[in-house]
Design a protein around this motif. Structure first.
Motif, PDB file in Angstrom:
ATOM      1  N   ALA A  15     -12.028  27.885  -7.904  1.00 39.69           N
ATOM      2  CA  ALA A  15     -11.609  28.774  -6.807  1.00 39.69           C
ATOM      3  C   ALA A  15     -12.043  30.210  -7.095  1.00 39.69           C
ATOM      4  O   ALA A  15     -12.550  30.913  -6.209  1.00 39.69           O
ATOM      5  N   THR A  16     -11.872  30.640  -8.349  1.00 37.78           N
ATOM      6  CA  THR A  16     -12.272  32.001  -8.725  1.00 37.78           C
ATOM      7  C   THR A  16     -13.788  32.158  -8.613  1.00 37.78           C
ATOM      8  O   THR A  16     -14.277  33.178  -8.109  1.00 37.78           O
ATOM      9  N   ALA A  17     -14.507  31.135  -9.072  1.00 41.14           N
ATOM     10  CA  ALA A  17     -15.974  31.194  -9.023  1.00 41.14           C
ATOM     11  C   ALA A  17     -16.463  31.278  -7.579  1.00 41.14           C
ATOM     12  O   ALA A  17     -17.349  32.079  -7.273  1.00 41.14           O
ATOM     13  N   ILE A  18     -15.846  30.486  -6.704  1.00 36.62           N
ATOM     14  CA  ILE A  18     -16.263  30.509  -5.286  1.00 36.62           C
ATOM     15  C   ILE A  18     -15.972  31.896  -4.685  1.00 36.62           C
ATOM     16  O   ILE A  18     -16.805  32.448  -3.971  1.00 36.62           O
ATOM     17  N   GLY A  19     -14.802  32.432  -5.013  1.00 36.07           N
ATOM     18  CA  GLY A  19     -14.445  33.780  -4.536  1.00 36.07           C
ATOM     19  C   GLY A  19     -15.466  34.802  -4.997  1.00 36.07           C
ATOM     20  O   GLY A  19     -15.936  35.639  -4.222  1.00 36.07           O
ATOM     21  N   CYS A  20     -15.829  34.713  -6.282  1.00 32.69           N
ATOM     22  CA  CYS A  20     -16.782  35.669  -6.866  1.00 32.69           C
ATOM     23  C   CYS A  20     -18.169  35.485  -6.244  1.00 32.69           C
ATOM     24  O   CYS A  20     -18.839  36.462  -5.913  1.00 32.69           O
ATOM     25  N   THR A  21     -18.571  34.230  -6.054  1.00 29.93           N
ATOM     26  CA  THR A  21     -19.878  33.940  -5.434  1.00 29.93           C
ATOM     27  C   THR A  21     -19.923  34.524  -4.022  1.00 29.93           C
ATOM     28  O   THR A  21     -20.895  35.181  -3.645  1.00 29.93           O
ATOM     29  N   PHE A  22     -18.848  34.303  -3.274  1.00 32.19           N
ATOM     30  CA  PHE A  22     -18.778  34.802  -1.895  1.00 32.19           C
ATOM     31  C   PHE A  22     -18.937  36.329  -1.889  1.00 32.19           C
ATOM     32  O   PHE A  22     -19.708  36.881  -1.106  1.00 32.19           O
ATOM     33  N   LEU A  23     -18.205  36.975  -2.799  1.00 27.25           N
ATOM     34  CA  LEU A  23     -18.269  38.442  -2.883  1.00 27.25           C
ATOM     35  C   LEU A  23     -19.699  38.905  -3.174  1.00 27.25           C
ATOM     36  O   LEU A  23     -20.232  39.794  -2.492  1.00 27.25           O
ATOM     37  N   ILE A  24     -20.337  38.284  -4.175  1.00 25.12           N
ATOM     38  CA  ILE A  24     -21.684  38.726  -4.570  1.00 25.12           C
ATOM     39  C   ILE A  24     -22.704  38.425  -3.470  1.00 25.12           C
ATOM     40  O   ILE A  24     -23.492  39.298  -3.098  1.00 25.12           O
ATOM     41  N   VAL A  25     -22.660  37.198  -2.939  1.00 23.21           N
ATOM     42  CA  VAL A  25     -23.672  36.820  -1.925  1.00 23.21           C
ATOM     43  C   VAL A  25     -23.534  37.690  -0.678  1.00 23.21           C
ATOM     44  O   VAL A  25     -24.519  38.178  -0.127  1.00 23.21           O
ATOM     45  N   LEU A  26     -22.279  37.916  -0.272  1.00 21.64           N
ATOM     46  CA  LEU A  26     -22.045  38.743   0.921  1.00 21.64           C
ATOM     47  C   LEU A  26     -22.598  40.161   0.718  1.00 21.64           C
ATOM     48  O   LEU A  26     -23.342  40.668   1.558  1.00 21.64           O
ATOM     49  N   ALA A  65     -11.772  37.278  -0.658  1.00 25.85           N
ATOM     50  CA  ALA A  65     -11.959  35.917  -1.182  1.00 25.85           C
ATOM     51  C   ALA A  65     -11.448  35.820  -2.613  1.00 25.85           C
ATOM     52  O   ALA A  65     -10.809  34.836  -2.995  1.00 25.85           O
ATOM     53  N   VAL A  66     -11.724  36.866  -3.398  1.00 24.53           N
ATOM     54  CA  VAL A  66     -11.251  36.874  -4.791  1.00 24.53           C
ATOM     55  C   VAL A  66      -9.722  36.949  -4.811  1.00 24.53           C
ATOM     56  O   VAL A  66      -9.069  36.308  -5.636  1.00 24.53           O
ATOM     57  N   LEU A  67      -9.166  37.720  -3.872  1.00 28.79           N
ATOM     58  CA  LEU A  67      -7.697  37.842  -3.807  1.00 28.79           C
ATOM     59  C   LEU A  67      -7.062  36.485  -3.493  1.00 28.79           C
ATOM     60  O   LEU A  67      -6.025  36.131  -4.056  1.00 28.79           O
ATOM     61  N   ILE A  68      -7.728  35.740  -2.593  1.00 27.34           N
ATOM     62  CA  ILE A  68      -7.211  34.403  -2.259  1.00 27.34           C
ATOM     63  C   ILE A  68      -7.252  33.520  -3.515  1.00 27.34           C
ATOM     64  O   ILE A  68      -6.302  32.801  -3.819  1.00 27.34           O
ATOM     65  N   ALA A  69      -8.359  33.610  -4.256  1.00 24.44           N
ATOM     66  CA  ALA A  69      -8.479  32.829  -5.496  1.00 24.44           C
ATOM     67  C   ALA A  69      -7.406  33.233  -6.494  1.00 24.44           C
ATOM     68  O   ALA A  69      -6.911  32.409  -7.264  1.00 24.44           O
ATOM     69  N   SER A  70      -7.015  34.515  -6.457  1.00 22.64           N
ATOM     70  CA  SER A  70      -6.014  35.005  -7.422  1.00 22.64           C
ATOM     71  C   SER A  70      -4.645  34.358  -7.188  1.00 22.64           C
ATOM     72  O   SER A  70      -3.841  34.241  -8.116  1.00 22.64           O
ATOM     73  N   ILE A  71      -4.411  33.920  -5.950  1.00 21.35           N
ATOM     74  CA  ILE A  71      -3.149  33.213  -5.664  1.00 21.35           C
ATOM     75  C   ILE A  71      -3.117  31.922  -6.494  1.00 21.35           C
ATOM     76  O   ILE A  71      -2.095  31.547  -7.063  1.00 21.35           O
ATOM     77  N   GLY A  72      -4.288  31.280  -6.584  1.00 23.31           N
ATOM     78  CA  GLY A  72      -4.415  30.069  -7.396  1.00 23.31           C
ATOM     79  C   GLY A  72      -4.133  30.357  -8.864  1.00 23.31           C
ATOM     80  O   GLY A  72      -3.441  29.585  -9.538  1.00 23.31           O
ATOM     81  N   ILE A  73      -4.652  31.479  -9.330  1.00 25.55           N
ATOM     82  CA  ILE A  73      -4.429  31.841 -10.740  1.00 25.55           C
ATOM     83  C   ILE A  73      -2.943  32.115 -10.976  1.00 25.55           C
ATOM     84  O   ILE A  73      -2.351  31.662 -11.964  1.00 25.55           O
ATOM     85  N   TYR A  74      -2.335  32.833 -10.028  1.00 28.22           N
ATOM     86  CA  TYR A  74      -0.895  33.134 -10.151  1.00 28.22           C
ATOM     87  C   TYR A  74      -0.101  31.830 -10.237  1.00 28.22           C
ATOM     88  O   TYR A  74       0.779  31.682 -11.093  1.00 28.22           O
ATOM     89  N   ASN A  75      -0.456  30.899  -9.362  1.00 27.82           N
ATOM     90  CA  ASN A  75       0.231  29.610  -9.333  1.00 27.82           C
ATOM     91  C   ASN A  75       0.031  28.853 -10.652  1.00 27.82           C
ATOM     92  O   ASN A  75       0.989  28.358 -11.247  1.00 27.82           O
ATOM     93  N   THR A  76      -1.212  28.798 -11.098  1.00 30.02           N
ATOM     94  CA  THR A  76      -1.531  28.102 -12.352  1.00 30.02           C
ATOM     95  C   THR A  76      -0.760  28.710 -13.528  1.00 30.02           C
ATOM     96  O   THR A  76      -0.177  27.989 -14.347  1.00 30.02           O
ATOM     97  N   MET A  77      -0.758  30.028 -13.590  1.00 32.19           N
ATOM     98  CA  MET A  77      -0.096  30.711 -14.715  1.00 32.19           C
ATOM     99  C   MET A  77       1.419  30.518 -14.654  1.00 32.19           C
ATOM    100  O   MET A  77       2.071  30.343 -15.685  1.00 32.19           O
TER     101      MET A  77
END
Lengths: 227, 445
Positions: free
Chosen positions: B27-38, B314-326
């Motif tokens: 999820a983080t990688a996709i967020g980061c990819t989206f940010l860079i590609v955009l 997109a990265v912020l959305i991925a961060s929700i996943g990290i928060y949940n995981t942690m």
């Protein structure tokens, strides 16, 4: 070694706004000298485990002072008390409290890792201690692969590995059968005699209490014998 | 506890729930990819436009358009203005050109063409960097210089109409020999009472200008001298050889005096801005590539910032996943944390281990995301032009780059990714330090 001065403690029970106060310890004072084995005995609910938790710093007394090795530990904050425990106190718990995902070796090594020792020193110390508790060939075993007696030995090894001057034991034989219990008590005596470690043992078992130089009996939150 | 041991702990903990960690990293990688590609689209287009703007342009060139007179009226820059511009510090040359206000006919043997003639001040042109490919600069009044592609326009008189219709010069129809030193006739015309009269002025080609830097650029100019202009003016009796069938009286001084095109060339790129500022302070209006670049850069900086901001979501959305995981990791490991705290683990150490874990997830996500972004960017740059060309049948400029990922973008994206993931790990890490030892050891957490 340990000075308990006029320690009182109570628990607040119930929901917020409708809390009731449950007194546990009342004006307790006693002293334990270096190299002693002292048993704190009493029935269930007498407050003996609360007393051990207060000395350990897991909870703070409502009143009174506790001194360990010349340090007024009741004045230490959580972080300072953690460092103090790491340096001065070893723990043996009734249900061993080993980390299940770590091997026996890794559980014993843990206090040394927390102290920041290098790998070489850690390895030497851990292997020595494993040998000392007679578990030389069980280092790679996980707690679930060991018997109750072996697990308690791992727990003792973890308490010993950093050479603390004081070991606090909460019902150390509570989960063991009678043969393993007497084996463990002999081992505690041996450690006390050979290394001069001070033991404070919480127990409701008279046989366990008998290995101590003296026994402090707590009843209804008050000391009735041995201070 | 040493940092190395903390990392060992983190890796051990992460191995306990590989699938959950994998999904969070993904999820983080996709967020980061989206940010860079955009954002890379903004960077790519910026790069392409800058490249296009700077192609074949002299970056030290400043066009000066008008100068105010004493009454505040704007007119063409004149001699006085040229003298002022030449006196400025950092100015290498000031070129000035006037255009003949009719297209004379140039005839050479059987060949002829109609071309616009320019009256140029050759010493300043040379100083500004004008170079000849053949011949030499004019030394006599009737000598001229022609552009590199002028010869292509000289076509056989009979073939002209056909060739013009096709709008493609036929090699066989235009003159192929050398023009240097050859005499060429310039025919100018005037209209008096509806009747057209012509005059032929004989000229000699002394030099041919250098080829423009790009193949597709054509230099068909004819550079004549001031004295030739005077001859034309004396014939037409109008300023700059203007054909005036109405016979209107023109105010020569006011309407036609001065230069049509004045360009200032600075010594270096660093001089462009101070010289431009100084000229503008005097009331002239200027134009330079650098000025255009400033505007382009500003627009693209805003665009890129906007794209990065959208990508950050997109990265912020991925961060929700990290928060949940942690948070789940803290809950799962509460008994272990309790034991560690009991035997003397400092709360700060516990916090650091969890923060390291969330940063580690963020870092792996950012690295994977960056690699993925480079792959997507390469595919876009290769594939999109092909798709557009086949779908819309349009040829795209070769220099056009849809997506570009400079190092600065990677650093920004990785920085945002790490910052967001660390922040999302702060609360769970704090929660870990607050775990009650006794409750944790009793498995009540």
């Amino acid at each position: 070694m340990i000075k308990v001065k006029h320690v009182s403690h109570h628990f607040e029970m119930g929901k917020k706004g409708r809390k009731t106060v449950l007194p546990v310890l009342h004006d307790l004072s006693f002293e334990i000298h270096k190299g002693e084995i002292v048993a704190i005995a009493g029935k269930s609910g007498s407050g003996k485990s609360t007393l051990l938790n207060l000395i350990s710093g897991f909870i703070r007394p409502v009143e009174g002072e506790i001194w360990i090795e010349g340090t007024k530990v009741t004045d230490l904050n959580e972080s300072q008390f953690a460092d103090f425990r790491l340096e001065h106190i070893g723990f043996i718990f009734q249900n061993f409290q080993l980390i299940p995902s770590m091997t026996a070796y890794e559980n014993i090594e843990l206090p040394l890792i927390l102290k920041g020792l290098d790998v070489k020193a850690r390895k030497k110390k851990t292997e020595e201690t494993l040998e000392k508790v007679g578990l030389g060939q069980f280092g790679d075993h996980y707690p679930s692969e060991l018997s109750g007696g072996q697990q308690q030995r791992v727990s003792i090894a973890r308490a010993l590995v950093s050479n603390p001057p004081l070991i606090l034991a909460d019902e150390p034989t509570g989960s063991l059968d009678s043969d393993t219990e007497s084996e463990l008590l002999d081992f505690i005596k041996q450690l006390n005699e050979e290394l001069g470690i001070t033991f404070l043992i919480i127990t409701h078992d008279e046989e366990v209490a008998s290995i101590g130089n003296r026994t402090i009996v707590v009843k209804d939150g008050q000391m009735v014998q041995g201070g | 506890m040493t940092l190395k041991d903390q990392f060992r702990f983190v890796r051990q903990n992460m191995k306990k729930n590989k699938l959950r960690i994998f999904m969070t990293v993904l999820a983080t990688a996709i967020g980061c990819t989206f940010l860079i590609v955009l954002a890379s689209v903004g960077f790519g287009l910026h790069q392409s436009i800058v490249k296009e703007t700077l192609a074949d342009r002299v970056v030290t060139e400043i066009s000066v358009h008008s100068a105010p007179d004493d009454e505040g009226n704007y007119s063409r820059p004149g001699e006085e203005d040229i003298r002022y511009l030449e006196s400025l510090e950092g100015v290498k040359a000031v070129t000035r050109r006037q255009n003949l206000m009719q297209a004379p006919k140039f005839s050479f043997k059987d060949y002829e063409t109609e071309q616009q003639a320019t009256i140029a001040h050759m010493p300043s042109e040379v100083k500004a960097g004008f170079e000849l490919s053949k011949g030499e600069l004019p030394s006599e009044e009737n000598e001229i210089i022609v552009g590199y592609h002028f010869q292509e326009q000289l076509r056989k008189k009979s073939a002209e109409t056909e060739s013009q219709q096709e709008n493609q010069p036929n090699k066989a129809e235009h003159y192929e020999g050398s023009l240097i030193g050859k005499s060429i006739d310039m025919t100018v015309k005037k209209v008096i009472d509806g009747e057209e009269k012509t005059r032929t002025i004989p000229l000699i080609i002394s030099g041919i200008g250098e080829a423009p830097s790009r193949e597709w650029m054509k230099d068909q100019n004819i550079y004549i001298s001031e004295s030739i202009l005077k001859q034309v003016e004396s014939f037409t009796n109008t300023p700059k050889g203007m054909i005036d069938p109405e016979g209107q009286k023109h105010n020569l001084e006011k309407d036609f005096s001065g230069y049509d095109e004045v360009k200032v060339y600075t010594e270096s790129l660093e001089d462009v801005k101070p010289v431009t500022d100084q000229i503008e302070r005097e009331g002239y209006s200027t134009y330079s590539v650098l000025k255009e670049m400033d505007q382009i850069n500003m627009i693209f900086t805003i665009m890129k910032a906007g794209l990065i901001l959208i990508g950050t979501i997109a990265v912020l959305i991925a961060s929700i996943g990290i928060y949940n995981t942690m948070t789940m990791a803290v809950t799962e490991r509460a008994p272990d944390i309790g034991i560690m705290k009991a035997i003397g683990a400092n709360p700060k150490t516990i916090k650091r281990i969890f923060l390291l874990e969330s940063s580690y997830i963020g870092l792996i996500g950012a690295v994977v995301g960056t690699i993925l972004a480079y792959v997507i960017s390469a595919i876009v740059n290769f594939g999109l032009p092909l798709i557009i060309e086949s779908a819309f049948q349009e040829q795209l400029p070769k220099s056009l780059k849809f997506s570009s990922i400079p190092l600065s973008l990677v650093l920004i994206a990785v920085g945002i990714c790490l910052l967001v993931t660390i922040i999302s790990g702060v609360r769970p890490a704090k929660r870990a330090t607050k775990i009650d030892i006794l409750k944790a050891m009793r498995r009540e957490v």
